[in-house]
Design an enzyme around this catalytic site. Structure first.
Site, PDB file in Angstrom:
ATOM      1  N   THR A  64     -21.193  54.576  55.624  1.00  0.00           N
ATOM      2  CA  THR A  64     -20.821  55.994  55.483  1.00  0.00           C
ATOM      3  C   THR A  64     -19.345  56.209  55.142  1.00  0.00           C
ATOM      4  O   THR A  64     -18.955  57.314  54.765  1.00  0.00           O
ATOM      5  CB  THR A  64     -21.085  56.739  56.806  1.00  0.00           C
ATOM      6  OG1 THR A  64     -20.207  56.181  57.808  1.00  0.00           O
ATOM      7  CG2 THR A  64     -22.532  56.585  57.248  1.00  0.00           C
TER       8      THR A  64
ATOM      9  N   ARG B 216     -13.747  51.813  59.310  1.00  0.00           N
ATOM     10  CA  ARG B 216     -14.635  52.637  58.492  1.00  0.00           C
ATOM     11  C   ARG B 216     -16.016  52.018  58.516  1.00  0.00           C
ATOM     12  O   ARG B 216     -16.177  50.842  58.216  1.00  0.00           O
ATOM     13  CB  ARG B 216     -14.151  52.668  57.037  1.00  0.00           C
ATOM     14  CG  ARG B 216     -12.887  53.411  56.834  1.00  0.00           C
ATOM     15  CD  ARG B 216     -12.682  53.824  55.403  1.00  0.00           C
ATOM     16  NE  ARG B 216     -13.119  52.879  54.386  1.00  0.00           N
ATOM     17  CZ  ARG B 216     -13.074  53.129  53.086  1.00  0.00           C
ATOM     18  NH1 ARG B 216     -12.623  54.297  52.658  1.00  0.00           N
ATOM     19  NH2 ARG B 216     -13.460  52.245  52.201  1.00  0.00           N
TER      20      ARG B 216
ATOM     21  N   ASP C 296      -9.335  45.261  50.346  1.00  0.00           N
ATOM     22  CA  ASP C 296      -9.379  45.569  51.783  1.00  0.00           C
ATOM     23  C   ASP C 296      -8.112  45.055  52.454  1.00  0.00           C
ATOM     24  O   ASP C 296      -7.899  43.847  52.571  1.00  0.00           O
ATOM     25  CB  ASP C 296     -10.631  44.921  52.396  1.00  0.00           C
ATOM     26  CG  ASP C 296     -10.842  45.375  53.836  1.00  0.00           C
ATOM     27  OD1 ASP C 296      -9.890  45.248  54.647  1.00  0.00           O
ATOM     28  OD2 ASP C 296     -11.926  45.875  54.149  1.00  0.00           O
TER      29      ASP C 296
HETATM   30  C1  PRP Z   1      -8.843  50.488  56.257  1.00  0.00           C
HETATM   31  C2  PRP Z   1      -7.386  50.914  56.242  1.00  0.00           C
HETATM   32  C3  PRP Z   1      -7.483  52.300  56.838  1.00  0.00           C
HETATM   33  C4  PRP Z   1      -8.793  52.819  56.316  1.00  0.00           C
HETATM   34  C5  PRP Z   1      -8.527  53.757  55.178  1.00  0.00           C
HETATM   35  O1  PRP Z   1      -9.225  50.067  57.503  1.00  0.00           O
HETATM   36  O2  PRP Z   1      -6.558  50.045  56.930  1.00  0.00           O
HETATM   37  O3  PRP Z   1      -7.448  52.335  58.245  1.00  0.00           O
HETATM   38  O4  PRP Z   1      -9.517  51.681  55.847  1.00  0.00           O
HETATM   39  O5  PRP Z   1      -9.691  54.343  54.728  1.00  0.00           O
HETATM   40  P1  PRP Z   1      -9.976  55.884  54.888  1.00  0.00           P
HETATM   41  O6  PRP Z   1      -8.746  56.612  54.476  1.00  0.00           O
HETATM   42  O7  PRP Z   1     -11.129  56.113  53.940  1.00  0.00           O
HETATM   43  O8  PRP Z   1     -10.371  56.181  56.305  1.00  0.00           O
HETATM   44  P2  PRP Z   1     -10.694  49.450  57.781  1.00  0.00           P
HETATM   45  O9  PRP Z   1     -11.654  50.548  58.124  1.00  0.00           O
HETATM   46  O10 PRP Z   1     -11.090  48.567  56.639  1.00  0.00           O
HETATM   47  O11 PRP Z   1     -10.497  48.648  59.119  1.00  0.00           O
HETATM   48  P3  PRP Z   1      -9.679  47.283  59.362  1.00  0.00           P
HETATM   49  O12 PRP Z   1      -8.216  47.621  59.233  1.00  0.00           O
HETATM   50  O13 PRP Z   1     -10.055  46.911  60.744  1.00  0.00           O
HETATM   51  O14 PRP Z   1     -10.115  46.274  58.320  1.00  0.00           O
HETATM   52  N1  URA Z   2      -9.465  50.546  53.094  1.00  0.00           N
HETATM   53  C1  URA Z   2      -8.877  49.501  52.458  1.00  0.00           C
HETATM   54  O1  URA Z   2      -8.443  48.531  53.083  1.00  0.00           O
HETATM   55  N2  URA Z   2      -8.790  49.554  51.119  1.00  0.00           N
HETATM   56  C2  URA Z   2      -9.255  50.586  50.399  1.00  0.00           C
HETATM   57  O2  URA Z   2      -9.131  50.571  49.168  1.00  0.00           O
HETATM   58  C3  URA Z   2      -9.857  51.658  51.082  1.00  0.00           C
HETATM   59  C4  URA Z   2      -9.947  51.616  52.426  1.00  0.00           C
END
Ligand code: PRP
Ligand code: URA
Length: 208
Positions: free
Chosen positions: A107, A103, A199
């Site tokens: 944004t 993400r 996170d």
């Molecule tokens: C987190 C999580 C999902 C996403 C969820 O990943 O593992 O993939 O956010 O958010 P959304 O429903 O609003 O799209 P992140 O983007 O933090 O990436 P990462 O796993 O590499 O830390």
């Molecule tokens: N991604 C995460 O890892 N945690 C949240 O709460 C939302 C998005």
């Protein structure tokens, strides 16, 4: 409209609570994600169709069962990786695809950086795994890619979901059933799940 299955198993509720705790160590967090994925895996595979298979026991031949359709597990990187081992231990014949999405910090929109799926994904039941369903943008985009490769039978397994993400997914992919360990209250102004667990990727890999 897709079905939303919120787990009601006491062990899942207990383990999700441990996962939420900000003082849970990286090691315990990783173990809990694996254990919850294992428990959820039973529920998410409960309706798999079976076909007859002959088996010879030391005593006699008999008709047993095998799963009639092959399975693919697709983690959304990074945090989805923490759920793969559990599903592999339940379904050793499953093939694993990977979709890399993160993400954007400003944004909260998903940005793709990797996609490698089994070539016969169109013939498989696909279980997409990601601990968090927040806005739903990442899961919906991942499922878009999987559908572009021809997959038709897809389900999503997440540990914590926000109502906003569930609604977004149901609009984007009304054919994809959702299995979640807990359905939380809402998203905050930074699009993090409340109460959530923070996170997931950072807590799983110690990159806080
Ligand atoms: C987190 C999580 C999902 C996403 C969820 O990943 O593992 O993939 O956010 O958010 P959304 O429903 O609003 O799209 P992140 O983007 O933090 O990436 P990462 O796993 O590499 O830390
Ligand atoms: N991604 C995460 O890892 N945690 C949240 O709460 C939302 C998005």
């Amino acid at each position: 409209m897709s079905k939303v299955n919120v787990m009601d198993h006491p062990l899942i509720a207990y383990k999700v609570t441990r996962l939420r705790d900000k003082d849970t160590t990286v090691k315990e967090f990783r173990e809990l994600v694996n254990e919850i994925a294992l428990l959820m895996g039973y529920e998410a595979t409960r309706d798999l169709e079976l076909k007859d298979k002959e088996v010879e026991t030391p005593i006699t031949k008999t008709i047993g069962k095998e799963i009639s359709k092959e399975i693919a597990v697709v983690p959304i990187l990074r945090a989805g990786l923490g759920m793969v081992d559990a599903l592999m231990s339940l379904i050793p014949s499953a093939k694993i695809g990977h979709i890399g999405l993160y993400r954007d910090h400003d944004t909260a929109e998903p940005v793709e950086y990797y996609c490698k799926l089994p070539p016969d994904i169109d013939k498989r039941i696909v279980i997409v795994v990601d601990p968090m369903l927040a806005t739903g943008g990442s899961s919906a985009a991942a499922i878009d890619f999987i559908k572009q490769r021809g997959a038709k039978d897809i389900r999503l397994m997440c540990i914590i979901a926000a109502p906003e993400g569930v609604e977004y997914m149901q609009k984007a992919h009304p054919d994809v059933d959702i299995y979640c360990g807990a359905l939380d209250e809402k998203l905050n102004e930074h699009k993090y799940i409340v109460p959530g667990l923070g996170d997931a990727g950072d807590r799983l890999f110690g990159t806080l």
